[in-house]
Write a protein that holds these residues in place. Structure first.
Motif, mmCIF file in Angstrom:
data_model
loop_
_atom_site.group_PDB
_atom_site.id
_atom_site.type_symbol
_atom_site.label_atom_id
_atom_site.label_comp_id
_atom_site.label_asym_id
_atom_site.label_seq_id
_atom_site.Cartn_x
_atom_site.Cartn_y
_atom_site.Cartn_z
ATOM 1 N N ASP A 141 1.001 -1.162 -0.456
ATOM 2 C CA ASP A 141 0.138 0.172 -0.096
ATOM 3 C C ASP A 141 0.897 1.166 -0.626
ATOM 4 O O ASP A 141 0.506 2.567 -0.964
ATOM 5 N N LYS A 142 1.914 1.074 0.543
ATOM 6 C CA LYS A 142 2.902 2.422 0.864
ATOM 7 C C LYS A 142 3.737 2.600 -0.311
ATOM 8 O O LYS A 142 3.563 3.894 -1.148
ATOM 9 N N PHE A 143 4.068 1.737 -1.664
ATOM 10 C CA PHE A 143 4.605 1.935 -2.896
ATOM 11 C C PHE A 143 3.632 1.795 -3.818
ATOM 12 O O PHE A 143 4.217 2.998 -4.529
ATOM 13 N N TRP A 144 2.119 1.423 -3.376
ATOM 14 C CA TRP A 144 1.087 2.049 -4.491
ATOM 15 C C TRP A 144 0.722 3.331 -4.065
ATOM 16 O O TRP A 144 1.076 4.950 -5.377
ATOM 17 N N ALA A 145 0.436 3.761 -2.747
ATOM 18 C CA ALA A 145 0.080 5.322 -3.162
ATOM 19 C C ALA A 145 1.829 6.035 -3.738
ATOM 20 O O ALA A 145 1.095 7.123 -4.312
ATOM 21 N N ILE A 146 2.422 5.849 -3.285
ATOM 22 C CA ILE A 146 4.102 7.001 -3.652
ATOM 23 C C ILE A 146 3.562 6.377 -5.255
ATOM 24 O O ILE A 146 3.230 7.928 -6.281
ATOM 25 N N THR A 147 3.647 5.566 -5.983
ATOM 26 C CA THR A 147 3.540 4.968 -7.035
ATOM 27 C C THR A 147 2.432 6.686 -8.121
ATOM 28 O O THR A 147 2.682 6.832 -9.129
ATOM 29 N N CYS A 148 1.133 6.738 -7.630
ATOM 30 C CA CYS A 148 -0.240 7.118 -7.975
ATOM 31 C C CYS A 148 -0.094 8.669 -8.187
ATOM 32 O O CYS A 148 0.005 9.232 -9.064
ATOM 33 N N ALA A 149 0.945 8.925 -6.153
ATOM 34 C CA ALA A 149 1.296 10.161 -6.597
ATOM 35 C C ALA A 149 2.534 10.232 -7.833
ATOM 36 O O ALA A 149 2.359 11.922 -8.224
ATOM 37 N N LEU A 150 3.692 10.076 -7.495
ATOM 38 C CA LEU A 150 4.240 10.142 -8.643
ATOM 39 C C LEU A 150 3.951 9.869 -10.140
ATOM 40 O O LEU A 150 4.483 11.358 -10.881
ATOM 41 N N PHE A 151 2.389 9.543 -10.857
ATOM 42 C CA PHE A 151 2.171 9.570 -11.945
ATOM 43 C C PHE A 151 0.967 10.746 -12.401
ATOM 44 O O PHE A 151 0.426 10.918 -12.825
ATOM 45 N N GLY A 152 1.232 11.286 -11.189
ATOM 46 C CA GLY A 152 0.332 12.063 -10.896
ATOM 47 C C GLY A 152 -1.737 12.279 -10.229
ATOM 48 O O GLY A 152 -2.397 13.158 -10.654
ATOM 49 N N GLU A 153 -1.395 10.960 -10.311
ATOM 50 C CA GLU A 153 -3.405 10.375 -9.958
ATOM 51 C C GLU A 153 -3.133 10.054 -8.466
ATOM 52 O O GLU A 153 -3.056 8.626 -8.434
ATOM 53 N N PRO A 154 -2.753 10.912 -7.521
ATOM 54 C CA PRO A 154 -3.009 10.469 -6.047
ATOM 55 C C PRO A 154 -3.931 9.879 -5.539
ATOM 56 O O PRO A 154 -3.987 9.114 -5.399
ATOM 57 N N ASP A 155 -5.124 10.539 -6.133
ATOM 58 C CA ASP A 155 -6.709 9.804 -6.059
ATOM 59 C C ASP A 155 -6.354 8.079 -6.332
ATOM 60 O O ASP A 155 -8.048 7.312 -5.752
ATOM 61 N N LYS A 156 -5.268 7.841 -7.279
ATOM 62 C CA LYS A 156 -6.129 5.723 -7.491
ATOM 63 C C LYS A 156 -5.563 5.864 -6.252
ATOM 64 O O LYS A 156 -6.397 4.274 -6.354
ATOM 65 N N ALA A 157 -5.085 5.945 -5.609
ATOM 66 C CA ALA A 157 -4.522 4.786 -4.689
ATOM 67 C C ALA A 157 -5.785 4.581 -3.531
ATOM 68 O O ALA A 157 -5.806 3.949 -2.082
ATOM 69 N N LYS A 158 -6.587 5.432 -3.382
ATOM 70 C CA LYS A 158 -8.030 5.686 -2.330
ATOM 71 C C LYS A 158 -9.104 4.694 -3.662
ATOM 72 O O LYS A 158 -10.303 4.852 -2.728
ATOM 73 N N ASP A 159 -8.888 4.374 -4.538
ATOM 74 C CA ASP A 159 -9.722 3.830 -5.335
ATOM 75 C C ASP A 159 -10.497 2.996 -4.901
ATOM 76 O O ASP A 159 -9.478 1.275 -4.733
ATOM 77 N N PRO A 160 -11.562 2.522 -4.827
ATOM 78 C CA PRO A 160 -11.825 1.367 -3.564
ATOM 79 C C PRO A 160 -11.770 -0.286 -4.664
ATOM 80 O O PRO A 160 -11.708 -0.526 -3.907
ATOM 81 N N ALA A 161 -11.794 0.424 -5.468
ATOM 82 C CA ALA A 161 -11.689 -1.261 -6.214
ATOM 83 C C ALA A 161 -9.515 -1.608 -6.234
ATOM 84 O O ALA A 161 -9.868 -3.049 -6.960
ATOM 85 N N ILE A 162 -8.902 -0.967 -6.103
ATOM 86 C CA ILE A 162 -7.821 -0.990 -6.294
ATOM 87 C C ILE A 162 -6.911 -0.161 -4.817
ATOM 88 O O ILE A 162 -5.564 -0.223 -5.354
ATOM 89 N N ASP A 163 -7.637 -0.409 -3.870
ATOM 90 C CA ASP A 163 -7.113 0.540 -2.723
ATOM 91 C C ASP A 163 -6.485 -0.380 -2.023
ATOM 92 O O ASP A 163 -5.154 0.082 -0.700
#
Length: 412
Positions: free
Chosen positions: A267-289
């Motif tokens: 979850d940590k690396f996933w959140a960093i990756t989403c932010a890194l590519f300009g879509e931080p909200d993807k880390a909170k998407d209920p389908a893949i959070d």
């Protein structure tokens, strides 16, 4: 008198294993790689070959040098930093010479089929009587014990019999061998570890022993989760391609100029990756959070993978590595040219220049880095019997007259 003092005057290498004398009577890779590691670390390694039938790895490409004197770079890579002698073990004089050498030797490494050395009258029981401190390292396909011990074997045998071959490749396709001689290499690595462990024991007790390493055993230990999956759940590991059995995303992803490995499954690396590519909200998407949701095969294939390859596809491998930095686990999937030219590989001194055919050629270096070890000097592989006179005079007491006679008789 110990082997070290008896071999005094023999050219010694620098390093933590300086003073150790190793007889290497192995061929090809499963054995030569083991003794090469010892030589790199300072042991005096003597490559022993039959005078009329030298190591056939000398005939393996690629070749370097003029047409009338080409040398195998493959052979040199695994036999650098060694002295070279020839002995005919089937001749009475050749057998006696080996026994004389063993008196002044710490370690002998062989990779014959079990029983071969015994049939020659040169097995461990015989040699141990001559030198009780001798470490006798034996590498074979199936080991010295068990119902399959006498079977012939190659690297592919180890991959097949050790289970690794059955796990490699893609689902719904025939298994694929690992793309390198992993059975030979793994057996050599374990042999080097076992040899040093036995040496430590000999230093304490004065008694040597047999180090028995099997390619099948060695490969089995490389199967990661497969054994415990079977013993705990009766699940049989099968090819997964670039997938991983229990974490996702963790594998190969396409980018602008090739592929990268990305392992940001937490979850940590996933959140960093989403932010890194300009879509931080993807880390909170209920389908893949959560890790659990992202591991679901359908979710991974229909949501996570397209998302990642959409991000990665805009950049080259080098750009993605630069962006990831030390934030998330992402590495370019490099071809060997890119690896050899990698500045980090250079900083680790992992491509070294070794003399061959009058030039220096880049080969893989020594991966064991010791803080107390100075830079290793890399020397050429020996020609067959190149150091016969030196080694036999200093370790076996052979006089010039005896040397000439032994040479003419075919014992060396």
């Amino acid at each position: 008198m110990t082997a070290k003092t008896q071999s005094e005057g023999l050219e010694e290498r620098a390093g933590p294993l300086k003073g150790l004398t190793v007889l290497d009577i192995t061929r090809v890779v499963a054995g030569p790689f083991c003794s090469m590691l010892l030589a790199d670390l300072g042991a005096t390694v003597i490559k022993v070959e039959h005078p009329g039938d030298p190591d056939y790895a000398r005939s393996f490409p690629p070749f370097v040098g003029p047409d009338d004197a080409q040398l195998s770079a493959f052979f040199t890579q695994y036999n650098r930093n060694k002295l070279g002698i020839t002995l005919n073990f089937k001749s009475a004089e050749g057998k006696e010479l080996l026994k004389k050498l063993v008196r002044n030797t710490d370690i002998l490494v062989e990779n014959f089929r079990p029983g071969t050395m015994d049939k020659l009258g040169l097995g461990y029981e015989v040699l141990q009587q001559i030198n009780p401190r001798l470490i006798y390292t034996a590498i074979s396909g199936f080991g010295r014990t068990g119902p399959n011990s006498s079977k012939p074997a190659y690297d592919n045998t180890g991959q097949a019999a050790g289970g690794l071959w059955s796990m490699n490749g893609y689902p719904d396709m025939p298994p694929v061998r690992v793309g390198t001689i992993i059975g030979d290499l793994a057996a050599s690595l374990y042999a080097a570890i076992g040899t040093l462990a036995a040496l430590r024991e000999a230093e304490k007790t004065g008694r040597g022993q047999v180090v028995d390493v099997s390619q099948q055993d060695s490969v089995l230990t490389l199967t990661e989760h497969a054994v415990v999956r079977y013993t705990s759940k009766q699940e049989i590991a099968s090819p997964l391609g670039n997938d991983h059995p229990f974490v996702r995303p963790y594998g190969q992803f396409r980018c602008k100029d090739g592929y990268v490995f990305f392992g940001g499954y937490t979850d940590k690396f996933w959140a960093i990756t989403c932010a890194l590519f300009g879509e931080p909200d993807k880390a909170k998407d209920p389908a893949i959070d959560t890790m659990e949701k992202r591991f679901d095969h359908k979710v991974a294939e229909t949501i996570v993978k397209p998302l990642l390859e959409g991000w990665f596809g805009k950049y080259t491998k080098a750009e993605l590595e630069e962006m990831a930095g030390d934030k998330v686990p992402l590495s370019a999937i490099k071809n060997i040219a890119e690896v050899v030219e990698d500045p980090h590989i250079a900083a680790r001194n992992m491509i070294v220049n070794v003399p061959i055919a009058g030039r220096l050629l880049g080969m893989f270096g020594q991966p064991i880095k010791l803080s107390g070890l100075a830079d290793i000097a890399f020397e050429k592989a020996p020609a067959p019997g190149e150091h016969n006179e030196l080694v036999l005079a200093r370790l076996a007491g052979v006089t010039p007259e005896e040397f000439a006679r032994l040479k003419s008789s075919g014992a060396i």
